[in-house]
Design a protein around this motif. Structure first.
Motif, mmCIF file in Angstrom:
data_model
loop_
_atom_site.group_PDB
_atom_site.id
_atom_site.type_symbol
_atom_site.label_atom_id
_atom_site.label_comp_id
_atom_site.label_asym_id
_atom_site.label_seq_id
_atom_site.Cartn_x
_atom_site.Cartn_y
_atom_site.Cartn_z
ATOM 1 N N TRP A 197 -4.108 9.255 -6.617
ATOM 2 C CA TRP A 197 -4.143 9.244 -8.063
ATOM 3 C C TRP A 197 -3.802 7.745 -8.452
ATOM 4 O O TRP A 197 -4.101 7.131 -9.274
ATOM 5 N N LEU A 198 -2.407 7.352 -7.910
ATOM 6 C CA LEU A 198 -1.720 6.495 -8.197
ATOM 7 C C LEU A 198 -2.573 4.998 -7.717
ATOM 8 O O LEU A 198 -2.663 3.883 -8.218
ATOM 9 N N PRO B 42 -4.035 15.662 -9.827
ATOM 10 C CA PRO B 42 -3.576 15.791 -8.531
ATOM 11 C C PRO B 42 -2.853 17.207 -8.113
ATOM 12 O O PRO B 42 -1.942 17.405 -8.991
ATOM 13 N N LYS B 43 -3.087 17.694 -6.967
ATOM 14 C CA LYS B 43 -2.302 19.062 -6.588
ATOM 15 C C LYS B 43 -1.256 18.918 -5.454
ATOM 16 O O LYS B 43 -0.194 19.415 -5.382
ATOM 17 N N THR B 44 -1.279 17.882 -4.647
ATOM 18 C CA THR B 44 -0.567 17.619 -3.477
ATOM 19 C C THR B 44 -0.113 16.219 -3.382
ATOM 20 O O THR B 44 -0.608 15.249 -4.290
ATOM 21 N N TYR B 45 1.112 15.822 -2.590
ATOM 22 C CA TYR B 45 1.636 14.630 -2.521
ATOM 23 C C TYR B 45 0.426 13.534 -2.244
ATOM 24 O O TYR B 45 0.622 12.434 -2.689
ATOM 25 N N TRP C 204 -8.583 20.113 -11.140
ATOM 26 C CA TRP C 204 -7.660 19.822 -10.075
ATOM 27 C C TRP C 204 -8.641 18.549 -9.009
ATOM 28 O O TRP C 204 -10.053 18.888 -8.894
ATOM 29 N N MET C 205 -8.022 17.748 -8.447
ATOM 30 C CA MET C 205 -8.849 16.615 -7.539
ATOM 31 C C MET C 205 -9.527 17.224 -6.690
ATOM 32 O O MET C 205 -10.740 16.886 -6.193
ATOM 33 N N GLY C 206 -8.959 18.278 -5.787
ATOM 34 C CA GLY C 206 -9.601 18.776 -4.726
ATOM 35 C C GLY C 206 -11.179 19.570 -5.189
ATOM 36 O O GLY C 206 -11.858 19.667 -4.280
ATOM 37 N N SER D 189 0.709 -1.211 -0.080
ATOM 38 C CA SER D 189 0.034 -0.082 0.095
ATOM 39 C C SER D 189 0.974 1.442 0.052
ATOM 40 O O SER D 189 1.842 1.331 0.582
ATOM 41 N N LEU D 190 0.388 2.493 -0.930
ATOM 42 C CA LEU D 190 1.176 3.433 -0.704
ATOM 43 C C LEU D 190 1.178 4.324 0.598
ATOM 44 O O LEU D 190 2.024 5.370 0.593
#
Length: 405
Positions: free
Chosen positions: A382-383, A373-376, A246-248, A212-213
């Motif tokens: 996203w991955l 995505p905009k943040t880590y 953007w994802m957010g 898992s990430l």
């Protein structure tokens, strides 16, 4: 065997109060399970539910959606209830008709996760639907339950619509620790194959958890894909054949009070009800993102971290986590829904469930909007969505393969 409780809520409150008072005076030891537990035949756990939509307009009216189809979320609710019934049937024996009280049987069973629910054919409303399931694997304190949804034609022809797997765990009623489950007896080659499938599913789930990430960094290939996506979609490069989102900005949420009418036999919110709520919020988000009506492809995973108490405030939050590249046919959207219980005194939120779903436009059209995505943290989501879509493609590809001559 009903998974909804027959006990009145007022009686449940009184029982909880009396149990709390008695536990203050002394600690009641849980009765030890019979050793060894009697093995059960796999075929004895088989259970089915028939929904005669073709012959009962009144029943169909309860399940129909605004477009004349079936409410998939309600069918998911039934599948969760079915998996629970099958698990109790395995533990209590094939002749069981009622569950009785938890303190009398000394254990309870909860859904730990749903590995997948994959749609194999359209859910047309003009046919009777059969939901069925069976315990295919048992560990020390866990069970793998395979479920199936089939359409029954007038000529008796059966069409498999959906396949899925539920992971159920047994807990001691007093200590809430793991409690052993009855082993399985395999009586045929088919049952041995099903057992192997369940065992492999458990191993695969454990492997996915290790990779898992949230525990390990992405692979070099995944990092390269992420950077490539950023170069192509994350910068203002003047391209006009797609819309970057953007994802957010895909955030969609719903906050609800949990009422006792939706409780299960453990006096907590019924897991199938949470599945339906999450499905319907995810469907709304996928429709808003694609700007079209969407078709359900798969439930990619559900984790049940904690039970949701009756009377709690539940916040469901949804995000679009991954989309296929603009112009790719069919366009596919992967949606995440997180369920959090909110503490009204502190505002603190505790995650109870994490749901992942996949949809595509009805006409298999491309999706001309690209989520970025905009943040880590969003990049990791996203991955995860990318992994889920690749797994779904692999499973659908294997099932669509024709046997060689």
């Amino acid at each position: 065997m009903p998974m909804r409780t027959p006990i009145l809520w007022s009686e449940a409150l009184l029982n909880a109060t009396s149990t709390s008072k008695s536990s203050e005076g002394h600690l009641v030891e849980a009765p030890a399970p019979e050793q060894p537990l009697p093995p059960r035949h796999m075929h004895d756990t088989y259970t089915e539910i028939l929904l005669p939509f073709a012959s009962s307009p009144k029943l169909f009216e309860q399940y129909t959606n605004a477009w004349g189809g079936l409410r998939t979320g309600m069918l998911m609710e039934h599948l969760d209830s079915l998996a629970g019934s099958i698990s109790y049937k395995h533990m209590l024996g094939p002749g069981v008709e009622t569950l009785g009280r938890i303190h009398e049987r000394g254990f309870y069973i909860v859904t730990a996760s749903v590995d997948r629910l994959d749609v194999l054919a359209p859910l047309l409303p003009v046919r009777d639907i059969r939901l069925s399931g069976i315990v295919v694997y048992t560990g020390t304190s866990s069970m793998e339950v395979a479920v199936k949804m089939e359409a029954l034609g007038a000529s008796g022809v059966e069409d498999t619509l959906l396949l899925g797997r539920f992971s159920m765990v047994c807990r001691d009623a007093r200590t809430h620790k793991a409690r052993p489950v009855n082993p399985l007896i395999l009586g045929s080659r088919e049952e041995t194959a099903l057992y192997s499938m369940g065992e492999n599913a458990k191993k695969r789930r454990q492997s996915l958890a290790l990779h898992s990430l949230s525990k390990v960094p992405p692979s070099s290939i995944e990092a390269e894909k992420l950077h490539s996506m950023y170069l192509q979609y994350g910068q203002d490069n003047g391209l006009s054949n797609y819309e970057r989102v953007w994802m957010g900005e895909t955030h969609l949420e719903k906050t609800m009070l949990m009422f006792p009418q939706e409780r299960n036999v453990h006096q907590k919110v019924f897991g199938g009800y949470l599945m339906r709520l999450a499905y319907e919020l995810g469907f709304a988000n996928a429709s808003l993102f694609t700007r079209s009506h969407v078709t359900f492809m798969s439930l990619d995973s559900i984790s049940f971290a904690k039970p949701v108490p009756i009377g709690s405030i539940l916040r469901l939050t949804s995000l679009i986590l991954h989309t296929t590249p603009p112009g790719e046919f069919p366009g596919i959207v992967h949606v995440g829904v997180q369920a959090n219980v909110v503490d009204v005194r502190t505002g603190h939120e505790q995650t109870t469930n994490d749901f992942r779903f996949t949809w595509c436009p009805d006409d298999d059209a491309a999706v001309l909007r690209q989520v970025v995505p905009k943040t880590y943290q969003e990049a990791m989501l996203w991955l995860e969505g990318k992994r889920a879509l690749e797994m779904g493609d692999q499973i659908r590809g294997e099932r669509n393969k024709k046997p060689s001559a």
